[in-house]
Structure formats: C-alpha cells, structure tokens
Motif scaffolding. Structure first.
Motif, PDB file in Angstrom:
ATOM      1  N   MET A   1       0.845  -1.179   0.000  1.00 50.81           N
ATOM      2  CA  MET A   1       0.000   0.000   0.000  1.00 50.81           C
ATOM      3  C   MET A   1       0.890   1.242   0.000  1.00 50.81           C
ATOM      4  N   LYS A   2       0.574   2.217  -0.833  1.00 50.44           N
ATOM      5  CA  LYS A   2       1.302   3.472  -0.895  1.00 50.44           C
ATOM      6  C   LYS A   2       0.760   4.421   0.163  1.00 50.44           C
ATOM      7  N   LYS A   3       1.674   5.202   0.747  1.00 46.62           N
ATOM      8  CA  LYS A   3       1.244   6.132   1.795  1.00 46.62           C
ATOM      9  C   LYS A   3       2.199   7.306   1.862  1.00 46.62           C
ATOM     10  N   SER A   4       1.762   8.325   2.549  1.00 44.57           N
ATOM     11  CA  SER A   4       2.615   9.474   2.848  1.00 44.57           C
ATOM     12  C   SER A   4       3.419   9.135   4.099  1.00 44.57           C
ATOM     13  N   VAL A   5       4.722   9.453   4.063  1.00 44.81           N
ATOM     14  CA  VAL A   5       5.609   9.126   5.177  1.00 44.81           C
ATOM     15  C   VAL A   5       6.422  10.362   5.535  1.00 44.81           C
ATOM     16  N   VAL A   6       6.578  10.601   6.838  1.00 45.59           N
ATOM     17  CA  VAL A   6       7.428  11.690   7.316  1.00 45.59           C
ATOM     18  C   VAL A   6       8.678  11.068   7.921  1.00 45.59           C
ATOM     19  N   PHE A   7       9.818  11.470   7.404  1.00 44.58           N
ATOM     20  CA  PHE A   7      11.111  11.031   7.923  1.00 44.58           C
ATOM     21  C   PHE A   7      11.706  12.166   8.749  1.00 44.58           C
ATOM     22  N   GLU A   8      12.201  11.854   9.922  1.00 48.19           N
ATOM     23  CA  GLU A   8      12.883  12.847  10.743  1.00 48.19           C
ATOM     24  C   GLU A   8      14.381  12.651  10.571  1.00 48.19           C
ATOM     25  N   CYS A   9      15.076  13.749  10.331  1.00 48.75           N
ATOM     26  CA  CYS A   9      16.525  13.717  10.153  1.00 48.75           C
ATOM     27  C   CYS A   9      17.134  14.791  11.041  1.00 48.75           C
ATOM     28  N   ARG A  10      18.268  14.477  11.621  1.00 47.81           N
ATOM     29  CA  ARG A  10      18.990  15.454  12.450  1.00 47.81           C
ATOM     30  C   ARG A  10      20.417  15.562  11.945  1.00 47.81           C
ATOM     31  N   PHE A  11      20.924  16.791  11.948  1.00 52.94           N
ATOM     32  CA  PHE A  11      22.308  17.005  11.551  1.00 52.94           C
ATOM     33  C   PHE A  11      22.816  18.277  12.207  1.00 52.94           C
ATOM     34  N   SER A  12      24.123  18.356  12.310  1.00 53.59           N
ATOM     35  CA  SER A  12      24.780  19.525  12.865  1.00 53.59           C
ATOM     36  C   SER A  12      25.627  20.154  11.770  1.00 53.59           C
ATOM     37  N   SER A  13      25.503  21.461  11.620  1.00 53.80           N
ATOM     38  CA  SER A  13      26.271  22.175  10.600  1.00 53.80           C
ATOM     39  C   SER A  13      26.614  23.565  11.095  1.00 53.80           C
ATOM     40  N   ALA A  14      27.711  24.075  10.562  1.00 60.29           N
ATOM     41  CA  ALA A  14      28.089  25.468  10.805  1.00 60.29           C
ATOM     42  C   ALA A  14      27.812  26.264   9.540  1.00 60.29           C
ATOM     43  N   HIS A  15      27.587  27.543   9.721  1.00 60.67           N
ATOM     44  CA  HIS A  15      27.422  28.428   8.570  1.00 60.67           C
ATOM     45  C   HIS A  15      27.842  29.835   8.955  1.00 60.67           C
ATOM     46  N   LEU A  16      28.115  30.612   7.938  1.00 57.25           N
ATOM     47  CA  LEU A  16      28.586  31.978   8.107  1.00 57.25           C
ATOM     48  C   LEU A  16      27.598  32.915   7.439  1.00 57.25           C
ATOM     49  N   TYR A  17      27.098  33.855   8.192  1.00 59.30           N
ATOM     50  CA  TYR A  17      26.245  34.890   7.617  1.00 59.30           C
ATOM     51  C   TYR A  17      27.144  36.051   7.234  1.00 59.30           C
ATOM     52  N   HIS A  18      27.284  36.248   5.930  1.00 61.30           N
ATOM     53  CA  HIS A  18      28.171  37.283   5.435  1.00 61.30           C
ATOM     54  C   HIS A  18      27.756  37.642   4.021  1.00 61.30           C
ATOM     55  N   GLN A  19      27.475  38.891   3.784  1.00 64.25           N
ATOM     56  CA  GLN A  19      27.174  39.377   2.444  1.00 64.25           C
ATOM     57  C   GLN A  19      28.459  40.017   1.910  1.00 64.25           C
ATOM     58  N   PRO A  20      29.116  39.371   0.930  1.00 68.52           N
ATOM     59  CA  PRO A  20      30.412  39.873   0.468  1.00 68.52           C
ATOM     60  C   PRO A  20      30.365  41.288  -0.119  1.00 68.52           C
ATOM     61  N   LYS A  21      29.220  41.731  -0.560  1.00 75.49           N
ATOM     62  CA  LYS A  21      29.102  43.072  -1.140  1.00 75.49           C
ATOM     63  C   LYS A  21      29.112  44.166  -0.070  1.00 75.49           C
ATOM     64  N   TRP A  22      28.962  43.784   1.197  1.00 75.21           N
ATOM     65  CA  TRP A  22      28.907  44.752   2.285  1.00 75.21           C
ATOM     66  C   TRP A  22      30.221  44.768   3.055  1.00 75.21           C
ATOM     67  N   ASP A  23      30.472  45.876   3.726  1.00 75.98           N
ATOM     68  CA  ASP A  23      31.631  45.923   4.619  1.00 75.98           C
ATOM     69  C   ASP A  23      31.251  45.281   5.956  1.00 75.98           C
ATOM     70  N   ALA A  24      32.256  45.154   6.844  1.00 79.77           N
ATOM     71  CA  ALA A  24      32.035  44.478   8.129  1.00 79.77           C
ATOM     72  C   ALA A  24      30.962  45.174   8.960  1.00 79.77           C
ATOM     73  N   ALA A  25      30.939  46.487   8.946  1.00 75.53           N
ATOM     74  CA  ALA A  25      29.950  47.225   9.747  1.00 75.53           C
ATOM     75  C   ALA A  25      28.526  46.926   9.286  1.00 75.53           C
ATOM     76  N   GLN A  26      28.305  46.905   7.988  1.00 77.42           N
ATOM     77  CA  GLN A  26      26.958  46.629   7.474  1.00 77.42           C
ATOM     78  C   GLN A  26      26.559  45.176   7.732  1.00 77.42           C
ATOM     79  N   ASN A  27      27.509  44.240   7.572  1.00 72.30           N
ATOM     80  CA  ASN A  27      27.221  42.838   7.885  1.00 72.30           C
ATOM     81  C   ASN A  27      26.869  42.691   9.358  1.00 72.30           C
ATOM     82  N   ARG A  28      27.611  43.346  10.247  1.00 72.03           N
ATOM     83  CA  ARG A  28      27.354  43.259  11.688  1.00 72.03           C
ATOM     84  C   ARG A  28      25.985  43.852  12.025  1.00 72.03           C
ATOM     85  N   GLU A  29      25.656  44.963  11.365  1.00 69.87           N
ATOM     86  CA  GLU A  29      24.358  45.598  11.610  1.00 69.87           C
ATOM     87  C   GLU A  29      23.209  44.697  11.158  1.00 69.87           C
ATOM     88  N   GLU A  30      23.364  44.064  10.023  1.00 71.04           N
ATOM     89  CA  GLU A  30      22.299  43.222   9.471  1.00 71.04           C
ATOM     90  C   GLU A  30      22.181  41.883  10.193  1.00 71.04           C
TER      91      GLU A  30
END
Length: 130
Positions: free
Chosen positions: A1-30
C-alpha cells in the motif's frame, strides 16, 4: 500500500552569515551576532514528507535520505556546499538545497520539508504536488 511518510533527520552544521558586497559594519548591523569571522552552528531537525512510499521501499528511501543528510552533517556549509559559496545558508536556503537534493535522488513526490535550527526558528517548504 502506498502512503505518505514523514522522515525525521537530524544534523549539525556550521554556517557563516556574510554578504560579500557589504563591509564588516553593514554585515554586523544586518546579521548581529550571527556575523563572525568563523560563523556559528546549529543542531538542525528536518521533517521530510514524501508521498506514495510503499512499505517495501521505506528502508531504501531512508538510506537515500541519510546519504543526502550526510553531505551537510558536521560540515561548514559555506565551505563544503558549492551553492553556499555565494548564497547565504539561511534556514530557508538550506531547506531549498535539501529539496533539490531530495528531488534528484528520491523518486517519490516531495510533499514538504520543515527545517528547524532551534526549537522556535525554522522554515517550511510545501510542494505544489497534489
């Protein structure tokens, strides 16, 4: 029988919030404390809902999903995932990345993805599959 299934997945990741078009002050403000030289990390929780999965295909589908998640688990997304070299890996963008990877690897219709980076911060992508 076909059915809808929800899979739970967990993971750990790092990321950097940085807009290269902006200087450090604007990135820090945003981005506030999320803007640092090395970035920061989260323990993510994803709920992936697929349609039309049969009982006999549950294990193989889970294995494919685990392979997708392994690409982001314990990684710094900005440096490992090509899409995030230029695009800021917000929860919404990570959700879109996972959607694209799932649709390339898994043949069942993707109904939705919910991705949480904290208990009260997350994103939801709902497919237009009917």
């Amino acid at each position: 029988m076909k059915k809808s299934v929800v899979f739970e997945c967990r993971f750990s990741s790092a990321h950097l919030y940085h807009q290269p078009k902006w200087d450090a002050a604007q990135n820090r403000e945003e981005f506030g404390r999320c803007f640092t030289e090395h970035g920061h990390g989260h323990n993510y929780r994803a709920l992936v809902e697929l349609a039309e999965v049969t009982d006999s295909e549950l294990a193989s589908t889970r294995a494919k999903l685990d392979q997708i998640i392994s690409k982001v688990d314990h990684e710094h997304l900005n440096f490992v995932i090509p899409e995030f070299k230029e695009k800021i890996p917000t929860t919404e963008n990570i959700c879109l990345y996972l959607k694209n990877e799932i649709e390339k690897s898994i043949s069942f219709p993707l109904l939705s993805i919910e991705l949480f980076e904290d208990h009260d911060i997350g994103a939801q992508l709902i497919s237009d599959v009917t």
